[in-house]
Design a protein around this motif. Structure first.
Motif, PDB file in Angstrom:
ATOM      1  N   ILE A 113      32.832 -23.676  67.169  1.00 53.36           N
ATOM      2  CA  ILE A 113      31.785 -22.963  67.918  1.00 53.36           C
ATOM      3  C   ILE A 113      32.159 -21.489  68.045  1.00 53.36           C
ATOM      4  O   ILE A 113      31.340 -20.602  67.775  1.00 53.36           O
ATOM      5  N   VAL A 114      33.391 -21.229  68.423  1.00 46.76           N
ATOM      6  CA  VAL A 114      33.873 -19.844  68.529  1.00 46.76           C
ATOM      7  C   VAL A 114      33.804 -19.164  67.173  1.00 46.76           C
ATOM      8  O   VAL A 114      33.349 -18.017  67.057  1.00 46.76           O
ATOM      9  N   ASP A 115      34.216 -19.859  66.126  1.00 47.86           N
ATOM     10  CA  ASP A 115      34.154 -19.293  64.764  1.00 47.86           C
ATOM     11  C   ASP A 115      32.720 -18.940  64.366  1.00 47.86           C
ATOM     12  O   ASP A 115      32.482 -17.904  63.740  1.00 47.86           O
ATOM     13  N   ALA A 116      31.771 -19.789  64.730  1.00 49.09           N
ATOM     14  CA  ALA A 116      30.365 -19.523  64.404  1.00 49.09           C
ATOM     15  C   ALA A 116      29.876 -18.247  65.084  1.00 49.09           C
ATOM     16  O   ALA A 116      29.232 -17.403  64.452  1.00 49.09           O
ATOM     17  N   LEU A 164      25.468 -13.470  74.962  1.00 45.43           N
ATOM     18  CA  LEU A 164      26.672 -12.665  74.740  1.00 45.43           C
ATOM     19  C   LEU A 164      26.434 -11.620  73.669  1.00 45.43           C
ATOM     20  O   LEU A 164      26.701 -10.429  73.876  1.00 45.43           O
ATOM     21  N   LEU A 165      25.926 -12.044  72.517  1.00 46.36           N
ATOM     22  CA  LEU A 165      25.742 -11.109  71.405  1.00 46.36           C
ATOM     23  C   LEU A 165      24.659 -10.074  71.686  1.00 46.36           C
ATOM     24  O   LEU A 165      24.709  -8.966  71.146  1.00 46.36           O
ATOM     25  N   ASP A 166      23.699 -10.409  72.523  1.00 49.16           N
ATOM     26  CA  ASP A 166      22.672  -9.428  72.906  1.00 49.16           C
ATOM     27  C   ASP A 166      23.264  -8.302  73.748  1.00 49.16           C
ATOM     28  O   ASP A 166      22.794  -7.168  73.695  1.00 49.16           O
ATOM     29  N   THR A 167      24.280  -8.619  74.535  1.00 46.43           N
ATOM     30  CA  THR A 167      24.889  -7.599  75.398  1.00 46.43           C
ATOM     31  C   THR A 167      26.184  -7.031  74.821  1.00 46.43           C
ATOM     32  O   THR A 167      26.591  -5.936  75.186  1.00 46.43           O
ATOM     33  N   ASN A 168      26.818  -7.785  73.939  1.00 46.76           N
ATOM     34  CA  ASN A 168      28.078  -7.367  73.322  1.00 46.76           C
ATOM     35  C   ASN A 168      28.071  -7.837  71.876  1.00 46.76           C
ATOM     36  O   ASN A 168      28.571  -8.918  71.561  1.00 46.76           O
ATOM     37  N   PRO A 169      27.496  -7.049  70.959  1.00 48.59           N
ATOM     38  CA  PRO A 169      27.334  -7.498  69.579  1.00 48.59           C
ATOM     39  C   PRO A 169      28.634  -7.652  68.793  1.00 48.59           C
ATOM     40  O   PRO A 169      28.624  -8.252  67.723  1.00 48.59           O
ATOM     41  N   ASN A 170      29.736  -7.156  69.324  1.00 52.29           N
ATOM     42  CA  ASN A 170      31.003  -7.262  68.603  1.00 52.29           C
ATOM     43  C   ASN A 170      32.120  -7.746  69.545  1.00 52.29           C
ATOM     44  O   ASN A 170      33.094  -7.040  69.775  1.00 52.29           O
ATOM     45  N   PRO A 171      31.983  -8.970  70.065  1.00 53.69           N
ATOM     46  CA  PRO A 171      32.979  -9.449  71.021  1.00 53.69           C
ATOM     47  C   PRO A 171      34.285  -9.853  70.336  1.00 53.69           C
ATOM     48  O   PRO A 171      34.300 -10.204  69.148  1.00 53.69           O
ATOM     49  N   THR A 172      35.346  -9.821  71.096  1.00 54.68           N
ATOM     50  CA  THR A 172      36.625 -10.343  70.621  1.00 54.68           C
ATOM     51  C   THR A 172      36.591 -11.864  70.758  1.00 54.68           C
ATOM     52  O   THR A 172      35.734 -12.434  71.452  1.00 54.68           O
ATOM     53  N   GLU A 173      37.552 -12.504  70.135  1.00 51.64           N
ATOM     54  CA  GLU A 173      37.651 -13.958  70.272  1.00 51.64           C
ATOM     55  C   GLU A 173      37.824 -14.343  71.738  1.00 51.64           C
ATOM     56  O   GLU A 173      37.200 -15.292  72.220  1.00 51.64           O
ATOM     57  N   GLU A 174      38.645 -13.604  72.440  1.00 54.81           N
ATOM     58  CA  GLU A 174      38.876 -13.876  73.863  1.00 54.81           C
ATOM     59  C   GLU A 174      37.578 -13.751  74.663  1.00 54.81           C
ATOM     60  O   GLU A 174      37.314 -14.552  75.561  1.00 54.81           O
ATOM     61  N   PHE A 203      24.977 -23.985  74.133  1.00 54.15           N
ATOM     62  CA  PHE A 203      25.931 -23.085  73.477  1.00 54.15           C
ATOM     63  C   PHE A 203      25.201 -21.981  72.720  1.00 54.15           C
ATOM     64  O   PHE A 203      25.616 -20.817  72.769  1.00 54.15           O
ATOM     65  N   LEU A 204      24.133 -22.319  72.015  1.00 50.28           N
ATOM     66  CA  LEU A 204      23.393 -21.310  71.253  1.00 50.28           C
ATOM     67  C   LEU A 204      22.836 -20.220  72.164  1.00 50.28           C
ATOM     68  O   LEU A 204      22.932 -19.026  71.849  1.00 50.28           O
ATOM     69  N   LEU A 205      22.264 -20.608  73.288  1.00 55.69           N
ATOM     70  CA  LEU A 205      21.666 -19.614  74.179  1.00 55.69           C
ATOM     71  C   LEU A 205      22.728 -18.798  74.905  1.00 55.69           C
ATOM     72  O   LEU A 205      22.547 -17.597  75.120  1.00 55.69           O
TER      73      LEU A 205
END
Length: 158
Positions: free
Chosen positions: A144-147, A115-125, A108-110
């Protein structure tokens, strides 16, 4: 068995090994390099437990051949933390109670890092969609999603 020389970088360190053509990346990491943070569960690319990053892209190391990382960069969960402490995602997982037994956590961490490396501000979806290939049998997914969202918002993991 046929073997070949492998030159790669794992968590920032050069690695040169002779590997059999059938050796999986998970086997190389766990058995040859002692990086046991990468777990193996289904061995079918279904659960996401064995996820590592190859040149920044998440791969299932249980079916990815070690020979295919020749000339590439590999990052495992051991490579997340830096000299100043835990990676913000690791801290956010702790702060949001996003782990219980911890077996699925490295994957999950990786996935979240990719995700955050390619999209630093993703939506919850977008977070839910990106993580849907990872299975957790203990914690559930809300924390996990909240984190991940807390790191994206700059609220967690600092």
């Amino acid at each position: 068995m046929r073997a070949r020389e492998l030159n790669t970088v794992v968590n920032g360190s050069a690695v040169v090994r002779r590997v059999e053509n059938r050796t999986t990346l998970a086997e190389l990491l766990r058995e040859e390099l002692g990086l046991t943070g990468t777990k193996v569960s289904c061995e079918l690319q279904v659960c996401g437990v064995c996820t590592v990053l190859v040149d920044g892209t998440p791969v299932s190391s249980c079916t990815y051949l070690a020979a295919d990382v020749d000339g590439k960069q590999v990052q495992t969960v051991e490579g997340l933390a830096g000299p100043d402490g835990l990676h913000p995602l690791q801290t956010a997982f702790v702060e949001n109670f996003a782990l219980q037994c911890g077996f699925c956590t490295p994957g999950f961490l990786l996935m979240a890092k990719a995700l955050l490396d390619t999209n630093p501000n993703p939506t919850e979806e977008e977070v839910v969609h990106h993580l849907e290939g990872n299975i957790c049998r203990c914690t559930g997914y809300r924390s996990i999603v909240d984190a991940v969202l807390s790191v994206a918002a700059g609220e967690g993991g600092e």
